[in-house]
Motif scaffolding. Structure first.
Motif, mmCIF file in Angstrom:
data_model
loop_
_atom_site.group_PDB
_atom_site.id
_atom_site.type_symbol
_atom_site.label_atom_id
_atom_site.label_comp_id
_atom_site.label_asym_id
_atom_site.label_seq_id
_atom_site.Cartn_x
_atom_site.Cartn_y
_atom_site.Cartn_z
ATOM 1 N N GLY A 111 1.085 -1.258 -0.009
ATOM 2 C CA GLY A 111 0.005 -0.152 -0.021
ATOM 3 C C GLY A 111 0.763 1.323 0.014
ATOM 4 N N GLY A 112 2.246 1.237 -0.047
ATOM 5 C CA GLY A 112 2.933 2.522 0.093
ATOM 6 C C GLY A 112 2.799 3.081 1.389
ATOM 7 N N PHE A 113 2.451 4.468 1.460
ATOM 8 C CA PHE A 113 2.307 5.152 2.584
ATOM 9 C C PHE A 113 0.917 4.962 3.374
ATOM 10 C CE2 PHE A 113 6.069 6.767 1.105
ATOM 11 C CZ PHE A 113 6.984 7.214 2.147
ATOM 12 N N VAL A 114 0.958 4.306 4.454
ATOM 13 C CA VAL A 114 -0.310 3.933 5.091
ATOM 14 C C VAL A 114 -0.540 4.471 6.436
ATOM 15 C CG1 VAL A 114 -0.888 2.178 3.461
ATOM 16 C CG2 VAL A 114 0.247 1.627 5.607
ATOM 17 N N THR A 137 3.112 6.063 7.263
ATOM 18 C CA THR A 137 4.278 5.871 6.766
ATOM 19 C C THR A 137 4.324 4.395 5.957
ATOM 20 O OG1 THR A 137 6.753 6.038 6.917
ATOM 21 C CG2 THR A 137 5.706 4.995 8.686
ATOM 22 N N GLU A 138 5.294 4.133 5.558
ATOM 23 C CA GLU A 138 5.606 2.605 5.157
ATOM 24 C C GLU A 138 5.688 1.596 6.098
ATOM 25 O OE1 GLU A 138 8.347 3.904 1.189
ATOM 26 O OE2 GLU A 138 9.287 3.395 3.106
ATOM 27 N N GLN A 139 4.800 0.729 5.908
ATOM 28 C CA GLN A 139 4.524 -0.504 6.964
ATOM 29 C C GLN A 139 5.302 -1.566 6.670
ATOM 30 O OE1 GLN A 139 0.685 -1.992 7.397
ATOM 31 N NE2 GLN A 139 0.899 -2.480 9.571
ATOM 32 N N TYR A 140 6.563 -2.035 6.982
ATOM 33 C CA TYR A 140 7.613 -2.795 6.741
ATOM 34 C C TYR A 140 7.224 -4.257 6.752
ATOM 35 C CZ TYR A 140 11.485 -0.153 4.947
ATOM 36 O OH TYR A 140 12.411 0.668 3.914
ATOM 37 N N LEU A 188 10.540 1.967 11.403
ATOM 38 C CA LEU A 188 10.287 3.181 11.213
ATOM 39 C C LEU A 188 11.483 4.255 10.568
ATOM 40 C CD1 LEU A 188 8.308 3.358 14.449
ATOM 41 C CD2 LEU A 188 7.592 3.300 12.147
ATOM 42 N N GLY A 189 11.488 5.442 9.982
ATOM 43 C CA GLY A 189 12.369 6.286 9.615
ATOM 44 C C GLY A 189 12.338 6.376 8.266
ATOM 45 N N HIS A 190 11.715 6.494 7.385
ATOM 46 C CA HIS A 190 11.705 6.858 5.869
ATOM 47 C C HIS A 190 12.209 7.931 5.767
ATOM 48 C CE1 HIS A 190 10.694 6.548 1.608
ATOM 49 N NE2 HIS A 190 10.371 7.957 1.731
ATOM 50 N N GLY A 191 11.836 9.038 6.449
ATOM 51 C CA GLY A 191 12.662 10.579 6.231
ATOM 52 C C GLY A 191 12.730 11.181 7.642
#
Length: 215
Positions: A111-114, A137-140, A188-191
């Motif tokens: 889903g990308g950023f969810v 954010t992205e759910q890895y 966590l921590g895409h940006g």
């Protein structure tokens, strides 16, 4: 103590901006910082021998045999290793020793950023006083080592591109001993905006200190 920050790779994760967020924190706790923008530093025996904490933010690519050995053997000998998101989980896919040390590897983020929730599991000094919190954010989705000491998890609800993930509970934050060393990781921590979420930042700051405490 010396902290070695290794940053670079794919610029989409803003490795410079993200690691700079923790510069004052580390210096305020007495660390002498050394910043490297090349993975070759891992093959520099003098640099590695002096590093008590290694903070990595390097997405994509891999390690040469010499780089991998320098990093893994320094952590095994007692250094701390810490990082977040793709900077530790989406790099070195062909490096089995590195993958084993870190304890997980990124597969995809449905889903990308969810919107999703982070749930704190059990009690630990790294998460003390923190409750569950929501993020966008992205759910890895990961492959993970079953021996991890998991500190936080997330539950997947299924998305159009990956409905089969519904109900899966995946580690978000963990720590582990690696021979004489310590490893701390969070997905966590895409940006920078993700890293300034108070609960996320608190976990990472505490995780950095925990990883270094074994030295």
């Amino acid at each position: 103590m010396k902290a070695l920050i290794v940053r670079g790779g794919w610029e989409g994760h803003q490795p410079v901006a993200c690691t700079e967020l923790f510069r004052r924190f580390l210096e305020g706790h007495g660390f002498e910082l050394r910043v490297a923008d090349t993975l070759d530093v891992y093959a520099d025996r003098a640099e590695m021998d002096s590093a008590g904490l290694i903070v990595q933010c390097w997405t994509r690519g891999g390690f040469t045999d010499e780089q991998e050995a320098g990093l893994v053997e320094r952590v095994a000998a007692g250094a701390g290793f810490a990082g977040w998101h793709g900077g530790v989980l989406a790099v070195g896919y062909e490096n089995a020793r590195y993958q084993h040390m870190v304890g997980g590897r990124f597969l995809f983020h449905p889903g990308g950023f969810v919107d999703h929730s982070v749930d704190i599991t059990g009690t630990d000094p790294i998460t003390e006083g923190l409750g569950g919190f929501d993020v966008h954010t992205e759910q890895y989705y990961l492959h993970v080592d079953p021996t991890l000491d998991v500190l936080a998890t997330t539950r997947f609800h299924g998305t159009d591109d990956a409905p089969e993930t519904a109900g899966a509970v995946m580690p978000v934050t963990w720590k582990r001993s690696f021979q004489a060393g310590r490893v701390f990781v969070t997905t966590l921590g895409h940006g920078p905006s993700d890293l300034t979420v108070p609960a996320t930042r608190t976990m990472i700051e505490r995780g950095l200190l925990w990883a270094a405490a074994g030295v």
